[in-house]
Design an enzyme around this catalytic site. Structure first.
Site, short mmCIF file in Angstrom:
data_model
loop_
_atom_site.label_atom_id
_atom_site.label_comp_id
_atom_site.label_asym_id
_atom_site.label_seq_id
_atom_site.Cartn_x
_atom_site.Cartn_y
_atom_site.Cartn_z
CB SER A 101 4.33 5.38 -2.51
OG SER A 101 4.05 4.28 -3.31
N GLY A 102 1.98 3.56 -0.80
CA GLY A 102 1.76 2.32 -0.06
C GLY A 102 1.06 2.50 1.27
CB THR A 106 -5.54 3.16 -4.26
OG1 THR A 106 -4.66 4.12 -4.85
CG2 THR A 106 -6.42 2.57 -5.32
CG ASN A 153 1.47 0.21 -3.34
OD1 ASN A 153 1.08 -0.96 -3.28
ND2 ASN A 153 0.65 1.24 -3.35
CB SER A 157 -1.96 5.44 -7.92
OG SER A 157 -2.82 4.79 -7.04
N GLY A 382 1.30 8.90 -4.03
CA GLY A 382 1.86 9.41 -2.77
C GLY A 382 3.31 9.81 -2.91
CD GLU A 384 6.76 7.56 -6.56
OE1 GLU A 384 5.98 6.67 -6.22
OE2 GLU A 384 6.98 7.85 -7.74
P1 ATP Z 1 0.44 4.75 -4.01
O1 ATP Z 1 0.73 6.17 -3.64
O2 ATP Z 1 1.69 4.00 -4.35
O3 ATP Z 1 -0.62 4.60 -5.02
P2 ATP Z 1 -1.49 3.98 -1.95
O4 ATP Z 1 -1.43 4.90 -0.77
O5 ATP Z 1 -2.58 4.19 -2.92
O6 ATP Z 1 -0.05 4.00 -2.65
P3 ATP Z 1 -2.68 1.37 -1.65
O7 ATP Z 1 -2.45 0.85 -3.00
O8 ATP Z 1 -4.03 1.87 -1.30
O9 ATP Z 1 -1.57 2.49 -1.35
O10 ATP Z 1 -2.29 0.29 -0.55
C1 ATP Z 1 -1.21 -0.59 -0.70
C2 ATP Z 1 -1.58 -1.99 -0.25
O11 ATP Z 1 -1.81 -2.01 1.16
C3 ATP Z 1 -2.89 -2.51 -0.84
O12 ATP Z 1 -2.67 -3.12 -2.07
C4 ATP Z 1 -3.36 -3.50 0.23
O13 ATP Z 1 -2.67 -4.71 0.10
C5 ATP Z 1 -2.87 -2.86 1.51
N1 ATP Z 1 -3.95 -2.05 2.17
C6 ATP Z 1 -4.10 -0.72 2.12
N2 ATP Z 1 -5.17 -0.32 2.83
C7 ATP Z 1 -5.73 -1.42 3.34
C8 ATP Z 1 -6.88 -1.70 4.19
N3 ATP Z 1 -7.66 -0.72 4.63
N4 ATP Z 1 -7.14 -2.98 4.53
C9 ATP Z 1 -6.34 -3.97 4.09
N5 ATP Z 1 -5.25 -3.79 3.31
C10 ATP Z 1 -4.94 -2.55 2.93
MG MG Z 2 -2.67 4.49 -4.91
#
Ligand code: ATP
Ligand code: MG
Length: 693
Positions: A101-102, A106, A153, A157, A382, A384
């Site tokens: 997660s984070g 996404t 995060n 998601s 992800g 968690e």
């Molecule tokens: P979860 O499993 O909780 O959904 P996730 O893996 O989908 O987590 P994201 O929501 O994609 O995580 O990323 C978390 C935060 O990190 C985003 O809101 C953004 O602020 C930052 N981030 C992630 N990827 C990038 C990137 N490629 N460039 C800039 N910032 C990013």
């Molecule tokens: Mg996500």
């Protein structure tokens, strides 16, 4: 690899493959502003936690139509490879994005979709432009209703998403389909400290006009609503107001009717009011404490407020062919109210997904069958670990086990097959196979879900503690399961209600409280009938089973656990049937900082993602492999036998001649269609010759 790269762009070129070296290289690249590193065709992404210009038009143009090795590592190159593979080979492909997660899954999925949208529809067809718009804008809607701030995060998601994009024979997107997986609906009524409810609640309160607010009988202050105040972090983010506008305009783009949009916000407001309904006992009589909340809820759901009152305070039971009323206890009434809120929200979410699908359905299915190919993009919650982990975390973490299993299977299997196919000797690499944990959860009869289902059969008689006893008894010998009751006692577990699973990505302590209930996932029939009777046809349609006669006995529905397991098995089967590409996301620190690289946390992730094994398998003695035609395209200029054009019959012969001439022959093996190079020095030397020309 381009010489201005920071660290090493492809892990297979590392001189020494250890966890420490892998982490070091990631650190060097993170500090140098490099987000992506390859392992062959696998893309490792480290969340930069800052906005950069690496996704601008210049970058898109740089990667468009190019081969992976021609440019520095970038997720655009993977997106291009996926699209190219699908277009040129006519194969369905998929992109599996994983990480905790984070870590950036996404974001990665959105970047991929934006890239694909940017490089397609060169002829500017209107319908394709519309589809592209829908694909991109659907994200803001799904995130508004399916994402929330968690302690890990800010935009986490809380549902799993698999999106198929359909392409025509020219490689342009003509439609798509979203499949959603288990939404964490318990969040609607309860959030852990510091977390928020789904974004949409705050977006509505902040973003809608005064007139709308009055119509929905809401006030702007989130603290006025129990369902969004119990996380004690009811602060609205500065983006909520704008996000509301974005979501509404996306709904418009997707063709949601005014009535549909209206109903969505009515339901969200109705849930807020529903949460403020309280109960008290007066002379053993159950009384609703807050009538205005009751009336507002009923109005917004277009149901009769007296009927809502009745459904909240008693239930109808059928026994021996007769119908009777049974008044709720205080606890039952509160339970019923919360269950109603969760169920309505879940149905709403599913319905929104179906609206999204309705606007990108592929119309011409015949054409689709003839030429159509797919790219699937998987972005799921992800792995968690929270302070308190419940049934939802159990499902989410099981889902991540399944994806890890798929990765192991396909990456190892594919590699093995490639060596075999090319007639190259194969050397086995040891790795941890997490199948044993998948079995622990999903196995028929013996697995945890089966044990839960068995407990759920005995309605009313079995408690969560009894379920834990049953699991303890059946899983006593399992290496990945432990509990307070078992010998040797797991000292980490403080309470009688906890058990622990040793997941591939770390140990997680779960609290059994609520497992049975969440697995059973029942809603009093009274509510279903009530909502079916809603004067709003959209709401009524969401509850078809409310039409059923109370005396009719129905088949026991599948439990939430079993439904989830079945959907995971189907998902994995679907992904395995496509040509997979992988993005492995890594979270550099726990504090969302663009400058902190937490060695220990990254080390842990590198280990459990199996990156070292991945690199070893990928190398298996060879750092580099390439198809003969592509190899020639890149290096033909360094030999006069092959420059400007190789005139021989087979590209393989050209490659052999070139490599012999440069005295590299001892370092290579020739497969049936590809050349395999053993040491990085050979590759560096080739690159140098090419650059020195
Ligand atoms: P979860 O499993 O909780 O959904 P996730 O893996 O989908 O987590 P994201 O929501 O994609 O995580 O990323 C978390 C935060 O990190 C985003 O809101 C953004 O602020 C930052 N981030 C992630 N990827 C990038 C990137 N490629 N460039 C800039 N910032 C990013
Ligand atoms: Mg996500």
């Amino acid at each position: 690899m381009a010489s201005h790269d920071v660290g090493i762009g492809d892990f297979v070129l590392l001189d020494e493959i250890t966890v420490e070296r892998v982490v070091d290289n990631l650190k060097t690249r993170f500090n140098g502003g490099k987000v992506y590193t390859y392992i062959g065709e696998v893309c490792v992404s480290v969340n930069p936690y800052k906005t950069t210009n690496i996704y601008d038009v210049d970058h898109i143009n740089k990667y468009k139509g190019r081969e992976l090795f021609e440019n520095p590592p970038h997720i655009f190159a993977i997106a291009d490879a996926v699209h190219k593979e699908m277009k040129q080979q006519g194969r369905d492909t998929c992109i599996v994005i994983s990480g905790e997660s984070g870590s950036g899954k996404t974001e990665a999925s959105k970047i991929i979709m934006k890239y694909i949208a940017a490089v397609t529809n060169l002829s500017g067809q209107q319908e394709i432009e519309r589809v592209k718009n829908v694909l991109i804008q659907s994200n803001s809607i799904l995130e508004a209703f399916g994402n929330a701030k968690t302690n890990r995060n800010d935009n986490s998601s809380r549902f799993g998403k698999y999106m198929d994009i359909n392409f025509d024979f020219k490689g342009d997107p003509i439609g798509g389909h979203v499949t959603n997986y288990l939404l964490e609906k318990s969040r609607v009524v309860y959030q852990q400290k510091g977390e928020r409810n789904f974004h949409c609640f705050y977006q509505l309160l902040n973003g809608c006009s005064e007139a709308e607010l009055n119509k929905l009988r809401l006030v702007r202050d989130p603290a006025a609503y129990y369902f969004i105040d119990n996380g004690r972090n009811n602060k609205t983010a500065s983006s909520d107001r704008n996000d509301y506008k974005t979501v509404c305009s996306a709904m418009f783009t997707l063709g949601f009717s005014a009535n549909e949009t209206h109903t969505i916000w009515n339901i969200i407001a109705g849930i807020l009011h529903l949460g403020n309904i309280t109960f008290r006992l007066d002379d053993d009589k159950l009384i609703i404490g807050n009538n205005s909340a009751l009336n507002d809820t009923a109005n917004l759901f277009s149901i009769n407020s007296k009927d809502l009152n009745t459904a909240l305070s008693q239930r109808v039971i059928a026994a021996g062919g007769e119908v009777m009323q049974k008044t709720h206890t205080l606890i039952e009434a509160e339970y019923g109210r919360d269950a109603l809120a969760k169920a309505i929200y879940e149905r709403l979410f599913t319905w929104i997904v179906s609206l999204v699908n309705g606007s990108i359905n592929v119309n011409n299915s015949d054409d689709m069958k003839r030429y159509g190919t797919l790219i699937g993009v998987l972005d799921i919650y992800g792995f968690e670990i929270f302070d308190v982990n419940s049934f939802e975390q159990f499902c989410i973490n099981y889902c991540n086990e399944k994806l890890q299993q798929l990765f192991i299977e396909l990456v190892l299997k594919q590699e093995q097959e490639e060596y075999h196919k090319e007639g190259i000797e194969w050397q086995n690499i040891e790795y941890f196979n997490n199948q044993i944990i998948c079995d622990l959860v999903e196995q028929a009869h013996k697995g945890m879900i089966a044990i839960m289902d068995e407990a759920c059969l005995n309605v009313g008689k079995v408690t969560d503690e009894m379920l834990l006893d049953a699991m303890d008894k059946k899983l006593v010998d399992h290496k990945h399961y432990s509990s307070r009751q078992l010998k040797p006692i797991d000292k980490e577990l403080q309470h009688r209600t906890q058990f622990k699973i040793k997941h591939y990505a770390g140990d997680v302590i779960y609290n059994i409280s609520g497992f049975l209930d969440k697995n059973k996932d029942t809603l009093f029939q009274d509510f279903k009938r009530l909502l079916y009777q809603s004067k709003n046809p959209v709401i009524s349609k969401m509850w078809p089973e409310g039409a059923q006669n109370i005396l009719k006995t129905t088949k026991r529905p599948l439990t939430a656990g079993t439904l989830f397991r079945n959907s995971m098995i189907a998902l994995v089967k679907n992904l395995a049937s496509k040509e997979p590409f992988y993005v492995r996301c890594i979270k550099p620190n726990e504090v969302k900082s663009p400058v902190v690289f937490d060695d220990e946390r990254v080390n842990h992730q590198v280990r459990y993602l199996g990156l070292v094994e991945n690199i070893l398998v990928r190398r298996a003695g060879f750092v580099y492999r390439q198809r003969y035609d592509r190899f020639l395209k890149r290096y033909k200029m360094i030999s006069q036998y092959t420059w400007p054009n190789f005139r021989g019959e087979r590209d393989m012969d050209g490659v052999r001649t070139l490599m012999n001439e440069k005295h590299f022959s001892d370092d290579v093996k020739y497969g049936h269609t590809k050349i395999f190079i053993r040491s990085p020095q050979t590759l560096f030397a080739l690159e140098k010759m090419r650059n020195d020309l």
